[in-house]
Write a protein that holds these residues in place. Structure first.
Motif, PDB file in Angstrom:
ATOM      1  N   THR A 132      50.307  37.983  -3.386  1.00 63.31           N
ATOM      2  CA  THR A 132      50.334  39.117  -2.462  1.00 63.31           C
ATOM      3  C   THR A 132      50.740  38.649  -1.073  1.00 63.31           C
ATOM      4  N   GLU A 133      50.176  37.554  -0.611  1.00 65.67           N
ATOM      5  CA  GLU A 133      50.529  37.005   0.703  1.00 65.67           C
ATOM      6  C   GLU A 133      51.998  36.595   0.737  1.00 65.67           C
ATOM      7  N   ALA A 134      52.475  35.993  -0.339  1.00 62.09           N
ATOM      8  CA  ALA A 134      53.881  35.588  -0.406  1.00 62.09           C
ATOM      9  C   ALA A 134      54.781  36.816  -0.346  1.00 62.09           C
ATOM     10  N   ASN A 135      54.378  37.892  -1.018  1.00 60.43           N
ATOM     11  CA  ASN A 135      55.173  39.130  -0.980  1.00 60.43           C
ATOM     12  C   ASN A 135      55.218  39.700   0.430  1.00 60.43           C
ATOM     13  N   LYS A 136      54.100  39.621   1.172  1.00 55.82           N
ATOM     14  CA  LYS A 136      54.084  40.108   2.551  1.00 55.82           C
ATOM     15  C   LYS A 136      55.076  39.321   3.398  1.00 55.82           C
ATOM     16  N   VAL A 137      55.063  37.998   3.249  1.00 53.93           N
ATOM     17  CA  VAL A 137      55.981  37.154   4.011  1.00 53.93           C
ATOM     18  C   VAL A 137      57.414  37.477   3.601  1.00 53.93           C
ATOM     19  N   GLU A 138      57.638  37.627   2.308  1.00 48.88           N
ATOM     20  CA  GLU A 138      58.977  37.937   1.813  1.00 48.88           C
ATOM     21  C   GLU A 138      59.463  39.265   2.374  1.00 48.88           C
ATOM     22  N   SER A 139      58.578  40.269   2.418  1.00 47.95           N
ATOM     23  CA  SER A 139      59.009  41.577   2.915  1.00 47.95           C
ATOM     24  C   SER A 139      59.341  41.520   4.406  1.00 47.95           C
ATOM     25  N   LYS A 140      58.710  40.648   5.162  1.00 43.42           N
ATOM     26  CA  LYS A 140      59.019  40.513   6.593  1.00 43.42           C
ATOM     27  C   LYS A 140      60.451  40.043   6.792  1.00 43.42           C
ATOM     28  N   LYS A 141      60.998  39.353   5.803  1.00 44.92           N
ATOM     29  CA  LYS A 141      62.379  38.879   5.900  1.00 44.92           C
ATOM     30  C   LYS A 141      63.373  40.031   5.848  1.00 44.92           C
ATOM     31  N   ASP A 142      62.909  41.198   5.413  1.00 46.82           N
ATOM     32  CA  ASP A 142      63.792  42.363   5.327  1.00 46.82           C
ATOM     33  C   ASP A 142      64.077  42.979   6.695  1.00 46.82           C
ATOM     34  N   TYR A 143      63.410  42.490   7.723  1.00 48.45           N
ATOM     35  CA  TYR A 143      63.534  43.083   9.049  1.00 48.45           C
ATOM     36  C   TYR A 143      64.033  42.061  10.053  1.00 48.45           C
ATOM     37  N   ASN A 144      64.739  42.573  11.069  1.00 48.82           N
ATOM     38  CA  ASN A 144      65.126  41.756  12.217  1.00 48.82           C
ATOM     39  C   ASN A 144      64.096  42.019  13.308  1.00 48.82           C
ATOM     40  N   TYR A 145      63.789  41.009  14.088  1.00 49.55           N
ATOM     41  CA  TYR A 145      62.788  41.155  15.132  1.00 49.55           C
ATOM     42  C   TYR A 145      63.333  40.761  16.494  1.00 49.55           C
ATOM     43  N   TYR A 146      62.781  41.409  17.499  1.00 45.73           N
ATOM     44  CA  TYR A 146      63.010  41.043  18.898  1.00 45.73           C
ATOM     45  C   TYR A 146      61.660  40.580  19.426  1.00 45.73           C
ATOM     46  N   THR A 147      61.645  39.460  20.120  1.00 41.53           N
ATOM     47  CA  THR A 147      60.416  39.068  20.800  1.00 41.53           C
ATOM     48  C   THR A 147      60.353  39.830  22.119  1.00 41.53           C
ATOM     49  N   ALA A 148      59.185  39.864  22.719  1.00 46.93           N
ATOM     50  CA  ALA A 148      59.038  40.505  24.029  1.00 46.93           C
ATOM     51  C   ALA A 148      59.967  39.820  25.036  1.00 46.93           C
ATOM     52  N   GLU A 149      60.058  38.504  24.954  1.00 47.20           N
ATOM     53  CA  GLU A 149      60.918  37.753  25.882  1.00 47.20           C
ATOM     54  C   GLU A 149      62.394  38.133  25.701  1.00 47.20           C
ATOM     55  N   GLN A 150      62.835  38.284  24.451  1.00 41.76           N
ATOM     56  CA  GLN A 150      64.232  38.681  24.203  1.00 41.76           C
ATOM     57  C   GLN A 150      64.501  40.078  24.760  1.00 41.76           C
ATOM     58  N   LEU A 151      63.557  40.998  24.549  1.00 45.68           N
ATOM     59  CA  LEU A 151      63.760  42.358  25.034  1.00 45.68           C
ATOM     60  C   LEU A 151      63.751  42.385  26.559  1.00 45.68           C
ATOM     61  N   LYS A 152      62.868  41.623  27.174  1.00 41.73           N
ATOM     62  CA  LYS A 152      62.825  41.538  28.638  1.00 41.73           C
ATOM     63  C   LYS A 152      64.183  41.070  29.167  1.00 41.73           C
ATOM     64  N   LYS A 153      64.722  40.029  28.557  1.00 43.56           N
ATOM     65  CA  LYS A 153      66.018  39.493  28.996  1.00 43.56           C
ATOM     66  C   LYS A 153      67.118  40.547  28.810  1.00 43.56           C
ATOM     67  N   SER A 154      67.091  41.260  27.691  1.00 44.56           N
ATOM     68  CA  SER A 154      68.093  42.302  27.438  1.00 44.56           C
ATOM     69  C   SER A 154      68.021  43.400  28.487  1.00 44.56           C
ATOM     70  N   ILE A 155      66.813  43.755  28.886  1.00 41.68           N
ATOM     71  CA  ILE A 155      66.634  44.797  29.911  1.00 41.68           C
ATOM     72  C   ILE A 155      67.148  44.299  31.256  1.00 41.68           C
ATOM     73  N   GLU A 156      66.753  43.081  31.617  1.00 38.88           N
ATOM     74  CA  GLU A 156      67.132  42.528  32.924  1.00 38.88           C
ATOM     75  C   GLU A 156      68.637  42.298  33.058  1.00 38.88           C
ATOM     76  N   THR A 157      69.289  41.965  31.945  1.00 37.84           N
ATOM     77  CA  THR A 157      70.737  41.739  31.996  1.00 37.84           C
ATOM     78  C   THR A 157      71.520  43.019  31.696  1.00 37.84           C
ATOM     79  N   LYS A 158      70.770  44.111  31.601  1.00 37.79           N
ATOM     80  CA  LYS A 158      71.357  45.443  31.359  1.00 37.79           C
ATOM     81  C   LYS A 158      72.226  45.478  30.097  1.00 37.79           C
ATOM     82  N   GLU A 159      71.754  44.760  29.079  1.00 36.29           N
ATOM     83  CA  GLU A 159      72.423  44.785  27.775  1.00 36.29           C
ATOM     84  C   GLU A 159      72.394  46.220  27.245  1.00 36.29           C
TER      85      GLU A 159
END
Length: 154
Positions: free
Chosen positions: A30-57
């Protein structure tokens, strides 16, 4: 009689041991399936989003928090939908109302309260509406873990 008792006790212990072992394997699977399912998504960290906002991406910040939470705090520039948890037809209708604004090729960062089920439900719904998975990102740990007060609107 003593021999039968020993045999019964030893059999019960073996069955119990096997059951516990199988339970452990099921939990690990079950735990392995949870980890596997997380691979189905792309993620932004808070730091990446902050940088995108500041650089007006040129990105879309799609906030699904309920109205009360959105009104308390949300990331500057976020598009409110109030669709959380995106389970009911009513929730999905709220996303339907902004679909036109999501057309194009800009990355879409989904912001939900904690970056979990609501964001995943939104991701699923948007892909069903033919928005490319390559454009969809989930903000890791959601609004609750957003550390940049200067980029919040209250």
């Amino acid at each position: 009689m003593k021999r039968n008792k020993k045999y019964l006790i030893s059999t019960l212990l073996m069955v119990l041991t096997l059951s516990i072992g199988l339970l452990g394997c099921t939990k690990a699977k079950t735990e392995a399936n949870k980890v596997e399912s997380k691979k189905d998504y792309n993620y932004y960290t808070a730091e990446q989003l902050k940088k995108s906002i500041e650089t007006k991406e040129d990105i879309i910040i799609l906030d699904i928090q309920v109205k009360e939470e959105y009104d308390k705090h949300h990331i500057k520039g976020a598009m409110p939908t109030y669709a959380y948890p995106v389970k009911s037809d009513e929730d999905k209708k709220k996303l339907e109302n902004v679909l036109e604004k999501l057309e194009g090729s800009k990355p879409i960062v989904i912001v939900c309260p904690k970056g979990g089920g609501g964001a995943e439900n939104t991701h699923k719904y948007l892909t069903e509406k033919k928005i490319s998975k390559d454009r969809l990102y989930i903000l890791e740990k959601g609004q609750a873990a957003w550390p940049y007060e200067e980029l919040l609107e209250k």
